[in-house]
Design a protein around this motif. Structure first.
Motif, PDB file in Angstrom:
ATOM      1  N   THR A  26      -7.891   0.943   2.296  1.00 31.83           N
ATOM      2  CA  THR A  26      -7.750   1.551   0.976  1.00 31.83           C
ATOM      3  C   THR A  26      -7.652   0.437  -0.057  1.00 31.83           C
ATOM      4  O   THR A  26      -6.815  -0.458   0.074  1.00 31.83           O
ATOM      5  CB  THR A  26      -6.490   2.428   0.895  1.00 31.83           C
ATOM      6  N   LEU A  27      -8.506   0.474  -1.058  1.00 28.03           N
ATOM      7  CA  LEU A  27      -8.465  -0.510  -2.135  1.00 28.03           C
ATOM      8  C   LEU A  27      -7.579   0.025  -3.259  1.00 28.03           C
ATOM      9  O   LEU A  27      -7.917   1.017  -3.906  1.00 28.03           O
ATOM     10  CB  LEU A  27      -9.879  -0.802  -2.647  1.00 28.03           C
ATOM     11  N   VAL A  28      -6.440  -0.633  -3.459  1.00 26.65           N
ATOM     12  CA  VAL A  28      -5.467  -0.192  -4.456  1.00 26.65           C
ATOM     13  C   VAL A  28      -5.534  -1.135  -5.650  1.00 26.65           C
ATOM     14  O   VAL A  28      -5.287  -2.343  -5.512  1.00 26.65           O
ATOM     15  CB  VAL A  28      -4.044  -0.179  -3.866  1.00 26.65           C
ATOM     16  N   PRO A  29      -5.865  -0.650  -6.847  1.00 28.35           N
ATOM     17  CA  PRO A  29      -5.952  -1.534  -8.023  1.00 28.35           C
ATOM     18  C   PRO A  29      -4.587  -2.104  -8.395  1.00 28.35           C
ATOM     19  O   PRO A  29      -3.574  -1.398  -8.381  1.00 28.35           O
ATOM     20  CB  PRO A  29      -6.485  -0.610  -9.121  1.00 28.35           C
ATOM     21  N   ILE A  30      -4.583  -3.381  -8.720  1.00 32.18           N
ATOM     22  CA  ILE A  30      -3.345  -4.005  -9.199  1.00 32.18           C
ATOM     23  C   ILE A  30      -3.107  -3.661 -10.666  1.00 32.18           C
ATOM     24  O   ILE A  30      -1.964  -3.499 -11.100  1.00 32.18           O
ATOM     25  CB  ILE A  30      -3.413  -5.535  -9.009  1.00 32.18           C
ATOM     26  N   HIS A  31      -4.190  -3.507 -11.419  1.00 29.84           N
ATOM     27  CA  HIS A  31      -4.098  -3.203 -12.850  1.00 29.84           C
ATOM     28  C   HIS A  31      -4.710  -1.815 -13.095  1.00 29.84           C
ATOM     29  O   HIS A  31      -5.924  -1.690 -13.301  1.00 29.84           O
ATOM     30  CB  HIS A  31      -4.843  -4.253 -13.678  1.00 29.84           C
ATOM     31  N   PRO A  32      -3.909  -0.762 -13.054  1.00 26.86           N
ATOM     32  CA  PRO A  32      -4.449   0.594 -13.233  1.00 26.86           C
ATOM     33  C   PRO A  32      -4.845   0.856 -14.685  1.00 26.86           C
ATOM     34  O   PRO A  32      -4.346   0.212 -15.616  1.00 26.86           O
ATOM     35  CB  PRO A  32      -3.286   1.485 -12.809  1.00 26.86           C
ATOM     36  N   ARG A  33      -5.725   1.817 -14.873  1.00 27.29           N
ATOM     37  CA  ARG A  33      -6.142   2.180 -16.232  1.00 27.29           C
ATOM     38  C   ARG A  33      -5.014   2.871 -16.990  1.00 27.29           C
ATOM     39  O   ARG A  33      -4.815   2.650 -18.177  1.00 27.29           O
ATOM     40  CB  ARG A  33      -7.363   3.100 -16.151  1.00 27.29           C
ATOM     41  N   ASP A  34      -4.284   3.732 -16.289  1.00 32.36           N
ATOM     42  CA  ASP A  34      -3.195   4.470 -16.922  1.00 32.36           C
ATOM     43  C   ASP A  34      -1.951   4.361 -16.045  1.00 32.36           C
ATOM     44  O   ASP A  34      -1.743   5.169 -15.141  1.00 32.36           O
ATOM     45  CB  ASP A  34      -3.586   5.937 -17.115  1.00 32.36           C
ATOM     46  N   PRO A  35      -1.106   3.340 -16.258  1.00 32.26           N
ATOM     47  CA  PRO A  35       0.063   3.136 -15.393  1.00 32.26           C
ATOM     48  C   PRO A  35       1.039   4.304 -15.391  1.00 32.26           C
ATOM     49  O   PRO A  35       1.792   4.474 -14.426  1.00 32.26           O
ATOM     50  CB  PRO A  35       0.717   1.870 -15.979  1.00 32.26           C
ATOM     51  N   GLU A  36       1.071   5.077 -16.442  1.00 35.52           N
ATOM     52  CA  GLU A  36       2.043   6.164 -16.531  1.00 35.52           C
ATOM     53  C   GLU A  36       1.638   7.375 -15.687  1.00 35.52           C
ATOM     54  O   GLU A  36       2.453   8.256 -15.438  1.00 35.52           O
ATOM     55  CB  GLU A  36       2.194   6.596 -17.993  1.00 35.52           C
ATOM     56  N   LYS A  37       0.400   7.431 -15.275  1.00 39.84           N
ATOM     57  CA  LYS A  37      -0.119   8.600 -14.575  1.00 39.84           C
ATOM     58  C   LYS A  37      -0.329   8.287 -13.100  1.00 39.84           C
ATOM     59  O   LYS A  37      -0.821   7.223 -12.739  1.00 39.84           O
ATOM     60  CB  LYS A  37      -1.440   9.029 -15.216  1.00 39.84           C
ATOM     61  N   ASP A  38       0.074   9.261 -12.235  1.00 38.68           N
ATOM     62  CA  ASP A  38      -0.167   9.101 -10.805  1.00 38.68           C
ATOM     63  C   ASP A  38      -1.667   9.153 -10.530  1.00 38.68           C
ATOM     64  O   ASP A  38      -2.377  10.030 -11.032  1.00 38.68           O
ATOM     65  CB  ASP A  38       0.535  10.209 -10.017  1.00 38.68           C
ATOM     66  N   GLN A  39      -2.129   8.221  -9.736  1.00 38.93           N
ATOM     67  CA  GLN A  39      -3.550   8.135  -9.431  1.00 38.93           C
ATOM     68  C   GLN A  39      -3.775   8.307  -7.938  1.00 38.93           C
ATOM     69  O   GLN A  39      -2.853   8.175  -7.137  1.00 38.93           O
ATOM     70  CB  GLN A  39      -4.106   6.788  -9.910  1.00 38.93           C
ATOM     71  N   ARG A  40      -5.020   8.580  -7.571  1.00 32.73           N
ATOM     72  CA  ARG A  40      -5.366   8.812  -6.168  1.00 32.73           C
ATOM     73  C   ARG A  40      -6.363   7.758  -5.700  1.00 32.73           C
ATOM     74  O   ARG A  40      -7.271   7.384  -6.423  1.00 32.73           O
ATOM     75  CB  ARG A  40      -5.963  10.213  -5.987  1.00 32.73           C
ATOM     76  N   LEU A  55       5.362  -0.407 -13.107  1.00 31.75           N
ATOM     77  CA  LEU A  55       5.315   0.207 -11.784  1.00 31.75           C
ATOM     78  C   LEU A  55       4.220   1.264 -11.777  1.00 31.75           C
ATOM     79  O   LEU A  55       4.206   2.165 -12.622  1.00 31.75           O
ATOM     80  CB  LEU A  55       6.665   0.837 -11.429  1.00 31.75           C
ATOM     81  N   SER A  56       3.287   1.166 -10.830  1.00 28.92           N
ATOM     82  CA  SER A  56       2.188   2.126 -10.712  1.00 28.92           C
ATOM     83  C   SER A  56       2.309   2.858  -9.387  1.00 28.92           C
ATOM     84  O   SER A  56       2.697   2.274  -8.368  1.00 28.92           O
ATOM     85  CB  SER A  56       0.831   1.411 -10.790  1.00 28.92           C
ATOM     86  N   LYS A  57       1.963   4.147  -9.412  1.00 26.59           N
ATOM     87  CA  LYS A  57       2.047   4.966  -8.212  1.00 26.59           C
ATOM     88  C   LYS A  57       0.669   5.519  -7.867  1.00 26.59           C
ATOM     89  O   LYS A  57      -0.071   5.970  -8.733  1.00 26.59           O
ATOM     90  CB  LYS A  57       3.033   6.123  -8.422  1.00 26.59           C
ATOM     91  N   TYR A  58       0.339   5.466  -6.569  1.00 31.69           N
ATOM     92  CA  TYR A  58      -0.941   5.973  -6.083  1.00 31.69           C
ATOM     93  C   TYR A  58      -0.691   6.904  -4.899  1.00 31.69           C
ATOM     94  O   TYR A  58       0.164   6.630  -4.044  1.00 31.69           O
ATOM     95  CB  TYR A  58      -1.853   4.836  -5.627  1.00 31.69           C
ATOM     96  N   THR A  59      -1.432   7.996  -4.865  1.00 34.11           N
ATOM     97  CA  THR A  59      -1.406   8.904  -3.713  1.00 34.11           C
ATOM     98  C   THR A  59      -2.532   8.515  -2.772  1.00 34.11           C
ATOM     99  O   THR A  59      -3.693   8.417  -3.176  1.00 34.11           O
ATOM    100  CB  THR A  59      -1.578  10.360  -4.154  1.00 34.11           C
ATOM    101  N   LEU A  60      -2.179   8.272  -1.498  1.00 35.22           N
ATOM    102  CA  LEU A  60      -3.187   7.881  -0.512  1.00 35.22           C
ATOM    103  C   LEU A  60      -3.801   9.140   0.093  1.00 35.22           C
ATOM    104  O   LEU A  60      -3.109   9.914   0.763  1.00 35.22           O
ATOM    105  CB  LEU A  60      -2.564   7.026   0.587  1.00 35.22           C
ATOM    106  N   LEU A  61      -5.071   9.352  -0.160  1.00 33.49           N
ATOM    107  CA  LEU A  61      -5.776  10.496   0.411  1.00 33.49           C
ATOM    108  C   LEU A  61      -6.345  10.091   1.758  1.00 33.49           C
ATOM    109  O   LEU A  61      -7.100   9.123   1.872  1.00 33.49           O
ATOM    110  CB  LEU A  61      -6.898  10.952  -0.530  1.00 33.49           C
ATOM    111  N   LEU A  62      -6.001  10.866   2.799  1.00 35.59           N
ATOM    112  CA  LEU A  62      -6.406  10.508   4.157  1.00 35.59           C
ATOM    113  C   LEU A  62      -7.827  10.919   4.483  1.00 35.59           C
ATOM    114  O   LEU A  62      -8.343  10.579   5.538  1.00 35.59           O
ATOM    115  CB  LEU A  62      -5.439  11.122   5.175  1.00 35.59           C
ATOM    116  N   GLY A  63      -8.479  11.654   3.629  1.00 33.66           N
ATOM    117  CA  GLY A  63      -9.860  12.068   3.881  1.00 33.66           C
ATOM    118  C   GLY A  63      -9.949  13.085   4.990  1.00 33.66           C
ATOM    119  O   GLY A  63      -9.144  14.026   5.079  1.00 33.66           O
ATOM    120  N   GLN A  64     -10.899  12.906   5.888  1.00 35.04           N
ATOM    121  CA  GLN A  64     -11.125  13.867   6.961  1.00 35.04           C
ATOM    122  C   GLN A  64     -10.153  13.689   8.111  1.00 35.04           C
ATOM    123  O   GLN A  64     -10.112  14.500   9.022  1.00 35.04           O
ATOM    124  CB  GLN A  64     -12.561  13.713   7.480  1.00 35.04           C
TER     125      GLN A  64
END
Length: 716
Positions: free
Chosen positions: A230-244, A189-198
């Motif tokens: 938003t392009l969300v990677p299916i295979h993250p580099r570090d699954p244990e860490k929350d990514q943006r 399970l991978s978690k990503y924070t969606l940054l809304l930008g401006q």
């Protein structure tokens, strides 16, 4: 290019009256059947092609269905959840849901996902995911909490990636959005924070997504009316860490920014999305299709009865709750191209022509979207490249030199010499230079008009309007109908304003001038038929496709039409324009256009010319009706669709003017009678459709009959 076809009502009873509206539309194990889950107590199985329900199941009074019913593609059974925790599983043979398989779980369910080739998955409101079989083996197993407190799931979808199931769900907490990717081959399970930008102040109103190998393209429709990606990677580099991950602008203002509800978004294919919502402030809600690659609106259809802000699609059908009834809107999306995005995609191409570049520099790569570019780049326009290759051919040098000072006859001789030489790699560029030089001298010396040379250059099939925009402008000034006809046949990118300017000249030029012009008559055949004329003169009434409108009491207008049957016969047997004008008008019918850009220019055509064009189009339709194939004779005649489209365009643009002209009265009444007769024919055909289906079923069952049988078939 995309199109929305005429929709039809799928449900005969109102839906969406429950506390949660219409919960969902899901595919059944048969391609043409869909499960529709009302937000109250009912699940209905519909067959779209027959527009009728095949089955209906309800939970008991006091129970409420809380998520859409789905089909288990592995078993063909149906699954639904009521009261958040209770699973019901049944088949087509079951009648009462209260007597089917039941499993009460230990945690509340958000959604059940089912996809071809995989086991159904259950997503719980706390973010945990379980396979259906494991859950049914131990219904009261403990379900862990995955998401944090006050975090709420907003949207979810399932994909099949390399034969493995991938689930994405979006959560929201205090205005912040998070994406979770659950892979079931590795159970990560991978978690990503969606940054809304401006656009941090905007609220996301709808989500949709598509998958492309290593990324999930997550699209969102925000309260500012824009679509972001938003392009969300299916295979993250570090699954244990929350990514943006950062979202970027994909489409600007696809719905009105003041639309607070009733909006939805869904991805149709790699280059098209469907959007539900009003296009303009205070306008009616509509469903529209947008090209994301070229940022153009492809098609739209108003929904005057309002919607619930829910949109589904399967195959080539959009499902939307229009008012209180579920409506199916078929659609078509062709492979994305610039010509198609601008509505200029030709349906066919002559066998002798070849496709060549038209020096358009779009500068768009597949790896970058419009939203990820800066403001300067996002406003890219089509530009004509300046020739970068120096002219080295001696013949071309001599020709360019001759254009500057020699006579038209000498230029023609030099041009023939140049065209006789074997084409070089820079042939297209040299042709563009030659046309530019010729038009430049014509502009400086109005009396210099090298018509023959320009005609030869057009027939090289390497020119386009964007490469030499002054060419058709010069032909319009000279009213050179032969050159205009050739340009309409050769150029794929003629603007609608120029097409309309050609139409004005074709309709206004005198018959005497046309008789002297050399016009290509391939699209026009002999429209006179003496035998047909004699038959029409003997008739006392006009028939369309074998239908007599008078028998159906078509109204006062029909009685007025039948007062002068001889006039009607003459109207159908004589072409209102001479053959050469007909050939020019046929070139207009074959030209590519975008309705949105063409309509304003059609309003500038004088009313008498609009009437003449309508008379010719109506004559063409009647000629089509004379044979079973509904086609015209000739080498390249207009098609029935082209004829009908132009009739609609002219009436849409000029009806309020034409209706006031006495000369157009009989024509409008004839068109009205024609439309009404076609409606009556369709109605009669619909009545016998069921009978034909029964006959077809009997034919299919023929092999199952014994040697002797008595059959009784009742047709109502």
């Amino acid at each position: 290019m995309a199109a929305l076809e005429e929709g039809f009502t799928l449900s005969a009873v109102p839906l969406g009256a429950g506390p949660h509206g219409l919960l969902g539309v899901e595919q059944s194990d048969k391609a043409d059947q869909f499960l529709v889950t009302d937000g109250g107590r009912t699940v209905i199985l519909y067959k779209v092609s027959d527009q009728k329900p095949l089955g209906s199941w309800s939970v008991k009074q006091g129970q409420i269905i809380t998520c859409p019913a789905v089909c288990n593609f592995q078993t063909g059974e149906y699954i639904v959840v009521h009261d958040n925790k209770v699973l019901r599983i049944w088949s087509n043979e079951d009648v009462n849901l209260d007597k089917v398989f039941k499993a009460t779980l230990s945690a509340e369910i958000y959604r059940i996902h089912s996809i071809q080739g995989a086991e159904p998955l259950v997503l719980f409101k706390e973010g945990a995911v379980r396979g259906l079989e494991a859950l049914l083996a131990e219904p009261q197993q403990k379900i862990e909490t995955v998401i944090s407190d006050e975090e709420v799931i907003k949207w979810t979808k399932i994909f099949m990636v390399f034969k493995h199931t991938v689930l994405i769900f979006i959560t929201e907490k205090h205005g912040n959005y998070f994406a979770y990717i659950q892979k079931f081959n590795s159970h990560t399970l991978s978690k990503y924070t969606l940054l809304l930008g401006q656009e941090e102040k905007s609220v996301i109103q709808s989500f949709s997504a598509s998958v492309d190998r290593n990324f999930i393209s997550l699209m969102s429709l925000s309260s500012d009316g824009c679509v972001y990606e938003t392009l969300v990677p299916i295979h993250p580099r570090d699954p244990e860490k929350d990514q943006r991950v950062v979202r970027s602008l994909l489409l600007k203002t696809v719905v009105s920014g003041d639309a607070r509800n009733g909006v939805a978004l869904t991805v149709l294919d790699q280059d098209h999305v469907a959007v539900l919502g009003p296009l303009l402030p205070s306008s009616k809600e509509c469903v529209s299709i947008w090209n994301t690659k070229f940022q153009t609106l492809q098609a739209s259809k108003e929904l005057p009865q309002g919607t619930s802000g829910q949109l589904w699609y399967y195959g080539e059908n959009l499902f939307v709750l229009h008012g209180k009834f579920l409506t199916v809107i078929p659609y078509k999306c062709e492979v994305s191209s610039l010509a198609g995005a601008l509505g200029k995609l030709k349906h066919s191409q002559d066998p002798g022509t070849q496709t060549v570049p038209h020096f358009v520099n779009w500068e768009t790569s597949r790896g970058h979207r419009f939203g990820s570019q800066n403001s300067e780049q996002s406003k890219r326009i089509l530009r004509r490249r300046k020739p970068e290759v120096s002219v080295q051919n001696p013949a071309s040098k001599q020709l360019l030199s001759a254009i500057k000072k020699d006579s038209e006859k000498h230029i023609e001789e030099e041009l023939c010499k140049f065209l006789a030489i074997k084409p070089t790699p820079d042939f297209n560029t040299i042709i563009g230079d030659i046309v530019s030089e010729l038009l430049g001298r014509h502009k400086a010396e109005p009396s210099f008009y090298p018509r023959n040379s320009l005609m030869q250059l057009i027939q090289t099939h390497v020119l386009s309007h964007s490469l030499c925009p002054g060419l058709m402008e010069a032909a319009l000034e000279k009213a050179d109908v032969q050159m205009l006809q050739l340009c309409l046949q050769q150029f794929p990118d003629i603007p609608e304003s120029v097409t309309c300017a050609c139409l004005k000249i074709f309709l206004s030029i005198s018959d005497g001038s046309l008789q002297e012009a050399e016009i290509n008559m391939e699209s026009v055949s002999d429209y006179s038929d003496s035998v047909q004329e004699e038959k029409m003169e003997e008739q006392t009434e006009v028939l369309h496709n074998g239908f007599n409108a008078e028998e159906e009491n078509c109204g006062n207008c029909d009685r007025e039409l039948n007062k002068k049957p001889q006039d009607a016969a003459e109207e159908t047997t004589s072409c209102p324009v001479i053959p050469k004008r007909a050939a020019l008008l046929n070139a207009i019918l074959h030209s590519a256009y975008s309705e949105m850009f063409l309509l304003p220019h059609l309003k500038d055509i004088p009313a008498q010319h609009v009437t003449l064009f309508l008379q010719y189009l109506y004559f063409l339709y009647l000629k089509c009706s004379e044979n079973a194939t509904m086609t015209l004779p000739g080498l390249h005649p207009p098609t029935l669709n082209q004829i009908m489209d132009w009739i609609c365009l002219l009436l849409d643009a000029n009806f309020t003017v034409v209706v006031m002209i006495p000369e157009a009265k009989r024509l409008l009444l004839s068109l009205y009678k024609f439309v009404k007769s076609q409606v009556c024919i369709c109605s009669e055909l619909n009545k016998i459709e069921v009978s034909f289906r029964e006959l077809q079923k009997l034919n299919q069952e023929k092999n199952n009959r014994e040697l002797y049988s008595i059959e009784v078939l009742e047709l109502f």
